[in-house]
Scaffold this motif. Structure first.
Motif, PDB file in Angstrom:
ATOM      1  N   GLU A   1      12.290  19.798   0.365  1.00 34.66           N
ATOM      2  CA  GLU A   1      12.809  21.147   0.170  1.00 34.66           C
ATOM      3  C   GLU A   1      11.682  22.168   0.109  1.00 34.66           C
ATOM      4  OE1 GLU A   1      17.024  20.189  -2.032  1.00 34.66           O
ATOM      5  OE2 GLU A   1      15.476  21.281  -3.098  1.00 34.66           O
ATOM      6  N   ALA A   2      10.551  21.724  -0.441  1.00 34.65           N
ATOM      7  CA  ALA A   2       9.405  22.632  -0.466  1.00 34.65           C
ATOM      8  C   ALA A   2       8.969  22.969   0.955  1.00 34.65           C
ATOM      9  CB  ALA A   2       8.257  22.003  -1.240  1.00 34.65           C
ATOM     10  N   VAL A   3       9.067  21.980   1.833  1.00 36.25           N
ATOM     11  CA  VAL A   3       8.742  22.253   3.232  1.00 36.25           C
ATOM     12  C   VAL A   3       9.766  23.228   3.831  1.00 36.25           C
ATOM     13  CG1 VAL A   3       8.601  21.218   5.518  1.00 36.25           C
ATOM     14  CG2 VAL A   3       7.529  20.092   3.589  1.00 36.25           C
ATOM     15  N   MET A   4      11.023  23.081   3.420  1.00 32.99           N
ATOM     16  CA  MET A   4      12.035  24.017   3.908  1.00 32.99           C
ATOM     17  C   MET A   4      11.703  25.445   3.501  1.00 32.99           C
ATOM     18  SD  MET A   4      15.526  21.883   3.200  1.00 32.99           S
ATOM     19  CE  MET A   4      16.557  23.328   3.311  1.00 32.99           C
ATOM     20  N   VAL A   5      11.159  25.576   2.311  1.00 38.97           N
ATOM     21  CA  VAL A   5      10.770  26.912   1.879  1.00 38.97           C
ATOM     22  C   VAL A   5       9.671  27.454   2.788  1.00 38.97           C
ATOM     23  CG1 VAL A   5       9.675  28.204   0.024  1.00 38.97           C
ATOM     24  CG2 VAL A   5      11.455  26.549  -0.485  1.00 38.97           C
ATOM     25  N   ALA A   6       8.745  26.574   3.110  1.00 39.91           N
ATOM     26  CA  ALA A   6       7.684  27.002   4.031  1.00 39.91           C
ATOM     27  C   ALA A   6       8.294  27.425   5.358  1.00 39.91           C
ATOM     28  CB  ALA A   6       6.690  25.861   4.229  1.00 39.91           C
ATOM     29  N   GLU A   7       9.327  26.705   5.780  1.00 42.33           N
ATOM     30  CA  GLU A   7       9.990  27.081   7.036  1.00 42.33           C
ATOM     31  C   GLU A   7      10.668  28.440   6.896  1.00 42.33           C
ATOM     32  OE1 GLU A   7      12.594  23.849   7.787  1.00 42.33           O
ATOM     33  OE2 GLU A   7      10.992  22.539   8.540  1.00 42.33           O
TER      34      GLU A   7
END
Lengths: 531, 183
Positions: free
Chosen positions: B106-112
């Motif tokens: 999910e943290a990567v989704m935030v980066a996205e």
């Protein structure tokens, strides 16, 4: 109406930029106004967050204590044990001195009480600086001598370090159980502590200790404080006094004690070729002598393009938080990077690391050694101006200050621009922002700036990405954001004609901070640059 | 953890300190992401802890405590928005992950999501991009921005208003900003 809104939006942005809470009168408004402010916040959210002062959580705890009506919040909690110890010590001292006085008395009716004599002997022994060996300490961070530190029991770990030992333990409770479970499961890579072996919990006691430190407290003594005890070698001379304070909170000595050890973050990349995937490995090493708890948020590896400052790729580190890292241990996490879209300089950094030292009842923040890794993705041949040097002497003067472009030089991995700022009384580094644009292209920031101060001038060396092979003009903008009052804060704009690429052999990249006899050299952060 | 909370509620300053030291950062990040200024984020962080400690009973595990902090933070923000006559806002779960780091994916989704915001910015006119970059992403004052863009300060204020308005439109069109002003 519109100018008011323009003004209000501008004020709102100013508040955000100053990290201040906007006035409610500026924020109030209908739905579309709220959307506008939200859009402004979203744009600002692209900037890294600004964190509070380091002591914010403790100050907050103090304020909360007041608000919750907890008594005694004005006294730092860590002094609690001291207060009681002080009181107890005072009582004991009075009693002992009384007995001592009584012992001096020429008793008319016989010998002084036996207990009084024993107390006097003890007092004399203590004053000779030879405390009994094998003393027991709990939750204490104390200076450790060069010898090995031994751990006793199943929980405590200690390592020979840089003169400190963190003898923290967690009494009962969830953290201890958490640590047991996580240390068993964590993908840890064991590394020897610097300068010596790690003394494991089950190591045979006494063998490596100095003779006077071999005495081991009895099991009863070890458990006397309700948690794991540690046997420390007795220090020499004046250190004995510090060691005679069982119950010392780790925080009482933290300033000196945790300067060197901390959480070290190392990033490596197996390749930095153009448009090819690479593999980043992030190693988190606990260089303290106690356990570290890595807590939320999840650390993220961020790859930034140096020139634009834009984050081009991010990946969350696959750590199952909260994660406990034992003393002297490290954990490595790897992730595959798809590769850059274009060549140039990049940085890789890990953001969002939150680590706390587990030191008995106290939990301290931990120094981070977390420097971004810089790497260069080479340009294809012929695309950049890879050699040559110009001395354009382009200058601009305003209000008693002069900015001169002294030199522009080209190497395969950088374009170096050297500026000189001259003004009366100029003897400190400038808070300066400088950008470069080649042939009207996108302005880029330098990857490194070094300032040399002396004789009323500041010479600035700024390293940018290499110049395009076809570049005919360099546009520099320098803004002095702070510093001497007689330097105009308005931007200095300088155009440098580059001409044709001169023939010549490629020179090795010039190293920063290698200027012509500077009096003082400062790095990007305004601090004196290391040798 | 349940001991810590219980001890803090019972008046143990050390326990209170430890709770604050352990959990302040994710809460602060969560709030900062929404309000985008340090002063307000600090105030709100303290208020979240205060309300949590006042209202929370026994805690079974650390995750529950952290989740409770987020719940209180979410309600507190909603209250603040209402007090300021702002539209109530709900936080996308993704942002919770961004602040708390509960799940690396999910943290990567935030980066996205940040990438999407970046793309929205890139779709604006160059002068709109420039003024937003200088004012909001680099933090220049109106005066400095005016000098950098060779415009008057009044012109910069007008331009930034038009730029942020255009940005708002793009964000709305791309579903990155709800009609209630979520950010």
């Amino acid at each position: 109406m519109m100018p008011d809104r323009e003004e209000d939006l501008s004020r709102y942005i100013d508040y955000l930029n100053q990290e201040r809470k906007p006035l409610q009168s500026v924020e109030d408004g209908p739905g579309d106004w709220q959307e506008l402010l939200a859009a402004a916040r979203l744009a600002k959210s692209m900037r890294p967050p600004v964190m509070p002062e380091p002591d914010f959580p403790r100050q907050m705890a103090g304020r909360l204590a007041r608000l919750l009506g907890i008594p005694g919040q004005n006294t730092r909690s860590i002094w609690g044990p001291w207060r009681w110890l002080g009181g107890a010590a005072a009582v004991i001292t009075i009693v002992l001195l009384s007995w001592h006085v009584l012992a001096q008395v020429n008793w008319p009716f016989g010998e002084p009480p036996r207990v009084a004599m024993q107390a006097q002997e003890n007092l004399q022994a203590g004053s000779q600086g030879e405390p009994p060996a094998g003393r027991e300490y709990d939750q204490a961070r104390v200076p450790a001598p060069a010898g090995e530190v031994k751990a006793q029991g199943g929980e405590a770990t200690a390592a020979q370090g840089k003169g400190t030992a963190d003898a923290g333990t967690v009494a009962g409770g969830g953290l201890a159980r958490q640590r047991e479970a996580q240390e068993a499961a964590a993908p840890e890579v064991e590394t020897p502590a610097e300068g010596g072996p790690v003394a494991g919990a089950n190591q045979a006691e006494g063998a490596a200790l100095e003779p006077e430190t071999r005495a081991t407290p009895s099991p009863r003594e070890q458990k006397s404080l309700g948690s794991v005890a540690m046997v420390l070698p007795q220090p020499q001379g004046q250190q004995a006094e510090k060691l005679e304070r069982p119950g010392t909170s780790s925080r009482s000595l933290e300033t000196k004690a945790i300067q060197a050890p901390g959480l070290r973050v190392e990033i490596s990349l197996d390749r930095a070729a153009l448009q090819q995937p690479g593999r980043f490995t992030v190693r988190l090493a606990n260089t303290t002598s106690g356990g570290l708890s890595l807590t939320f948020p999840t650390p993220i590896l961020v790859i930034k393009e140096v020139g634009s400052g834009e984050a081009v790729w991010k990946a969350a580190l696959a750590l199952n938080l909260p994660f406990l890292l034992g003393a002297g241990k490290e954990v490595a996490v790897a992730t595959t990077w798809p590769g850059p879209e274009r060549p140039g300089w990049y940085t890789a950094s890990v953001v969002g690391i939150s680590a706390t030292a587990i030191g008995g009842e106290a939990t301290d923040t931990v120094p981070l050694q977390n420097q971004p890794m810089e790497f260069f993705v080479p340009y294809p041949p012929g695309k950049i101006r890879a050699a040559g040097e110009l001395q354009p002497a382009v200058r601009a003067s305003r209000e008693g200050a002069t900015v001169t472009v002294e030199k522009v030089s080209f190497t395969p991995d950088s374009a170096l621009v050297r500026l000189a700022v001259q003004a009366a009384g100029l003897n400190t580094p400038l808070d300066l922002q400088v950008t470069a644009a080649w042939d009207g292209g996108q302005a880029e920031s330098p990857r490194q700036v070094v300032q040399e101060v002396g004789n009323g001038s500041v010479r600035i060396s700024a390293w940018f990405n290499p110049a395009p092979a076809t570049a005919g003009r360099l546009h520099l903008v320098a803004v002095v954001k702070g510093g001497p009052a007689d330097i105009d804060s308005q931007p200095w704009s300088l155009d440098v004609p580059l001409g044709v690429e001169p023939a010549g052999s490629e020179k090795p990249p010039e190293q920063p901070a290698n200027g012509s006899v500077p009096q003082e050299v400062y790095g990007n952060d305004g601090q004196p640059a290391p040798e | 953890m349940d001991d810590l909370v219980a001890q803090a509620r019972a008046g143990n300053v050390k326990a209170l300190e430890e709770l604050c030291l352990t959990y302040w950062k994710p809460v602060y990040m969560f709030l900062y992401y929404r309000v985008q200024n340090r002063e307000e984020a600090e105030e709100l962080t303290q208020e979240v802890f205060l309300r949590t400690l006042k209202s929370m009973g026994g805690i079974l595990n650390p995750q529950a405590f952290q989740g409770y902090l987020y719940t209180v933070a979410r309600h507190l923000l909603a209250d603040r928005w209402r007090l300021a006559t702002r539209a109530p806002q709900e936080l996308p779960e993704m942002e919770v992950a961004a602040a708390g780091g509960e799940d690396p994916e999910e943290a990567v989704m935030v980066a996205e999501r940040r990438g999407e915001i970046r793309e929205a910015l890139d779709s604006l006119l160059p002068q709109h991009q420039e003024v937003i970059r200088l004012r909001l992403m680099e933090g220049y004052s109106v005066k400095q921005t005016a000098a950098l863009m060779s415009r008057s300060e009044g012109a910069v204020r007008s331009l930034q208003y038009r730029a942020v308005s255009a940005f708002r439109e793009v964000l709305l069109a791309r579903g990155l900003l709800s009609g209630r002003g979520d950010a």
